[in-house]
Motif scaffolding. Structure first.
Motif, PDB file in Angstrom:
ATOM      1  N   LYS A  44      43.854  11.275-105.203  1.00 23.89           N
ATOM      2  CA  LYS A  44      44.184  12.245-104.162  1.00 23.89           C
ATOM      3  C   LYS A  44      43.993  13.676-104.626  1.00 23.89           C
ATOM      4  CE  LYS A  44      47.331   9.302-101.553  1.00 23.89           C
ATOM      5  NZ  LYS A  44      48.678   9.173-100.921  1.00 23.89           N
ATOM      6  N   SER A  50      40.540  23.625 -99.618  1.00 28.91           N
ATOM      7  CA  SER A  50      41.669  23.161-100.428  1.00 28.91           C
ATOM      8  C   SER A  50      42.195  24.254-101.340  1.00 28.91           C
ATOM      9  CB  SER A  50      41.251  21.944-101.264  1.00 28.91           C
ATOM     10  OG  SER A  50      42.328  21.461-102.043  1.00 28.91           O
ATOM     11  N   ASP A  64      49.078  18.678-101.977  1.00 28.07           N
ATOM     12  CA  ASP A  64      48.265  19.219-100.889  1.00 28.07           C
ATOM     13  C   ASP A  64      47.525  18.082-100.194  1.00 28.07           C
ATOM     14  OD1 ASP A  64      49.073  21.757-101.385  1.00 28.07           O
ATOM     15  OD2 ASP A  64      47.173  22.482-102.203  1.00 28.07           O
ATOM     16  N   PRO A  65      47.177  18.251 -98.925  1.00 28.05           N
ATOM     17  CA  PRO A  65      46.541  17.150 -98.191  1.00 28.05           C
ATOM     18  C   PRO A  65      45.107  16.892 -98.640  1.00 28.05           C
ATOM     19  CG  PRO A  65      46.588  19.130 -96.844  1.00 28.05           C
ATOM     20  CD  PRO A  65      47.398  19.430 -98.077  1.00 28.05           C
ATOM     21  N   THR A  92      41.344  16.211 -97.669  1.00 30.25           N
ATOM     22  CA  THR A  92      40.565  16.769 -96.567  1.00 30.25           C
ATOM     23  C   THR A  92      39.304  15.933 -96.334  1.00 30.25           C
ATOM     24  OG1 THR A  92      39.490  18.260 -98.142  1.00 30.25           O
ATOM     25  CG2 THR A  92      41.377  19.134 -96.911  1.00 30.25           C
ATOM     26  N   THR A  95      41.546   7.338 -91.233  1.00 26.16           N
ATOM     27  CA  THR A  95      42.047   8.245 -92.266  1.00 26.16           C
ATOM     28  C   THR A  95      42.236   9.648 -91.705  1.00 26.16           C
ATOM     29  OG1 THR A  95      39.808   8.798 -93.052  1.00 26.16           O
ATOM     30  CG2 THR A  95      40.923   6.966 -94.138  1.00 26.16           C
ATOM     31  N   GLY A 133      46.187  11.790 -90.941  1.00 30.92           N
ATOM     32  CA  GLY A 133      46.684  12.973 -91.631  1.00 30.92           C
ATOM     33  C   GLY A 133      45.692  13.722 -92.504  1.00 30.92           C
ATOM     34  N   ILE A 134      44.526  13.137 -92.794  1.00 29.18           N
ATOM     35  CA  ILE A 134      43.518  13.897 -93.513  1.00 29.18           C
ATOM     36  C   ILE A 134      43.133  15.107 -92.658  1.00 29.18           C
ATOM     37  CG2 ILE A 134      41.073  13.900 -94.160  1.00 29.18           C
ATOM     38  CD1 ILE A 134      41.376  11.277 -95.433  1.00 29.18           C
ATOM     39  N   VAL A 135      43.061  16.257 -93.273  1.00 32.27           N
ATOM     40  CA  VAL A 135      42.743  17.476 -92.539  1.00 32.27           C
ATOM     41  C   VAL A 135      41.225  17.592 -92.358  1.00 32.27           C
ATOM     42  CG1 VAL A 135      42.895  19.991 -92.512  1.00 32.27           C
ATOM     43  CG2 VAL A 135      44.799  18.633 -93.393  1.00 32.27           C
TER      44      VAL A 135
END
Length: 460
Positions: A189, A229, A326-327, A329, A396, A400-402
């Motif tokens: 991640k 990011s 952090d998410p 992306t 995905t 919630g993946i940006v």
């Protein structure tokens, strides 16, 4: 192949037609009455122009019929063609554009870019702020995260939406799901976690990374989300708007530093990568010679007949974050639907546009064209019409993946530069260790200086 896929909004040369002056409201047709079973419009005829590419036109014919049933008395006239820009350009120049346009395909998008540059599109902010009939939340709440805020949909940076997102593709890093599950490898991640898997890659007789060497533009699929990011929208704006300071920034050092580490670390980059075309690199990955590769949602279908290692299964991880917590992306390419500022029937066009985001329309689009409209919940709605791999990728993003996208600022008319090629092609020299980060930075600073000078000289 990425170079010919229709889902793409990251920009290149812009053609300005100096057409459709003005972008204010249109005093054309208005919704005058509402009746059970549908609405009556002052002008019941809607003329739409549709790009007819790999998705075909069956969806458009069917959704038009459905709309006309739900809005009795309306009539939708469809003009569809792979070369839709050629067909409608004379009408646009004459000030008589279609009421709604679905523009996609590399040959057609310069027309859309020209409309944006000329401020010739209707403001659609009110469409997305309104609540569709039968629903409880504004339409904007249905759209996938990040889409309406992107330059593709809000091109002027004022928060107002001038293009509506339609079909979208998802891009990022891929891995062999079977290998990871059988070996108990944790899907990374963060970039630190991914780079630390080099030892695991060696233990499994493969390099850490490969990419479509002859087409380094594929690397944008990890570069663009990685910029976000590190420094969010500011970093993307600096990158896409030719801000010279980007190439000496910490964002540049971190993002391109990942590429440098992959290139210089033993076993980081699969040997011979830089000389491979897209299908060769992708086949090498599927045969187990590298652990990760960038690609998009067309990957499985494009390589359906390619050889692969036993048990291979496509896995999509998106693009890792730089900071833990952090998410993750993913880069998206989103097709656009627009209403010209000089459309004769903007209110009916808005009603039809809203209708395209209904659950019925989302499912119909997947059934007839295999396209996925950029709305939350789409994967579940269309699950019966797409492959398991495609479902998992879109899920995905839905989970919630940006979603990140963007495009380079329009270059000056007649520019000799294609920004995407100028930025991404030299990465090959970085990856084969013929160029350092400092040399790349200097070359890009020179490029941005010249792009800015062209724009300054081209200002009326």
């Amino acid at each position: 192949m990425k170079g010919i896929k229709t889902l793409h909004v990251l920009g290149a040369v812009v053609l300005s037609f100096s057409l459709l002056v003005g972008c204010g409201g249109n005093a054309g047709s208005t919704n005058v009455t509402n009746q059970a079973g549908g609405s009556q419009f002052a002008d019941p005829d809607l003329n739409i122009a549709v790009f007819q590419g790999g998705y075909g036109r069956e969806y458009w014919d069917t959704i038009a019929e459905d709309f006309m049933k739900d809005y009795p008395g309306t009539k939708i006239n469809i003009t569809a063609s792979p070369k839709i820009a050629e067909l409608i350009r004379p009408k646009i120049v004459a000030g008589n554009p279609p009421d709604l346009m679905y523009i996609a395909g590399s040959d057609n998008t310069p027309l859309l870019d020209g409309l944006v540059k000329d401020h010739a599109l209707l403001d659609l902010t009110d469409v997305f702020a309104s609540t569709p009939k039968g629903e409880t939340k504004p339409l904007k709440d249905k759209i996938i995260l990040g889409a309406l805020e992107s330059r593709a949909m809000a091109p002027y940076g004022d928060g107002n939406v001038y293009a509506a997102p339609f079909n979208f593709g998802v891009m990022g890093l891929w891995y062999n799901k079977t290998l990871f599950e059988q070996k108990g490898i944790k899907v990374p991640k963060t970039w630190d976690e991914l780079l630390a898997l080099n030892t695991t890659a060696q233990q499994n007789n493969r390099a850490l990374f490969t990419y479509q060497g002859l087409y380094p533009g594929y690397l944008e699929e990890m570069i663009v989300p990685s910029i976000y990011s590190v420094s969010k929208q500011k970093g993307l704006t600096d990158f896409f708007d030719y801000n010279l300071t980007f190439w000496t920034s910490d964002t540049f050092r971190q993002v391109w530093g990942v590429l440098e580490q992959i290139a210089t670390e033993d076993n980081g980059l699969m040997k011979g990568t830089v000389a491979l075309n897209h299908t060769q690199a992708q086949t090498e990955f599927m045969q187990g010679h590298a652990m990760f590769i960038p690609n998009g949602t067309w990957f499985e279908d494009e390589m359906k007949d390619a050889p692969r290692e036993e048990g291979f299964e496509f896995g999509f991880l998106g693009v890792p974050a730089f900071k833990e917590g952090d998410p993750v992306t993913a880069m998206t390419s989103v097709e656009q639907i627009v209403i010209p500022a000089k459309a004769k029937n903007p209110e009916l066009a808005k009603a039809f546009l809203t209708y395209l985001y209904s659950d019925k329309s989302v499912k119909l689009n997947a059934e007839k064209s295999k396209g996925i409209i950029a709305v939350k919940g789409a994967p579940e709605l269309v699950k019966n019409y797409i492959s398991d791999t495609t479902y998992n990728v879109y899920k995905t993003v839905d989970s919630g993946i940006v979603a990140i996208n963007g495009s380079f600022k329009s270059v000056a008319k007649g520019s000799k530069y294609n920004p995407s090629e100028e930025v991404y092609n030299p990465i090959s020299s970085l990856m084969n260790k013929q160029m350092t980060l400092d040399e790349y930075s200097a070359q890009m600073t020179k490029l941005y200086t010249e792009l800015n000078q062209e724009l300054m000289n081209n200002t009326p």
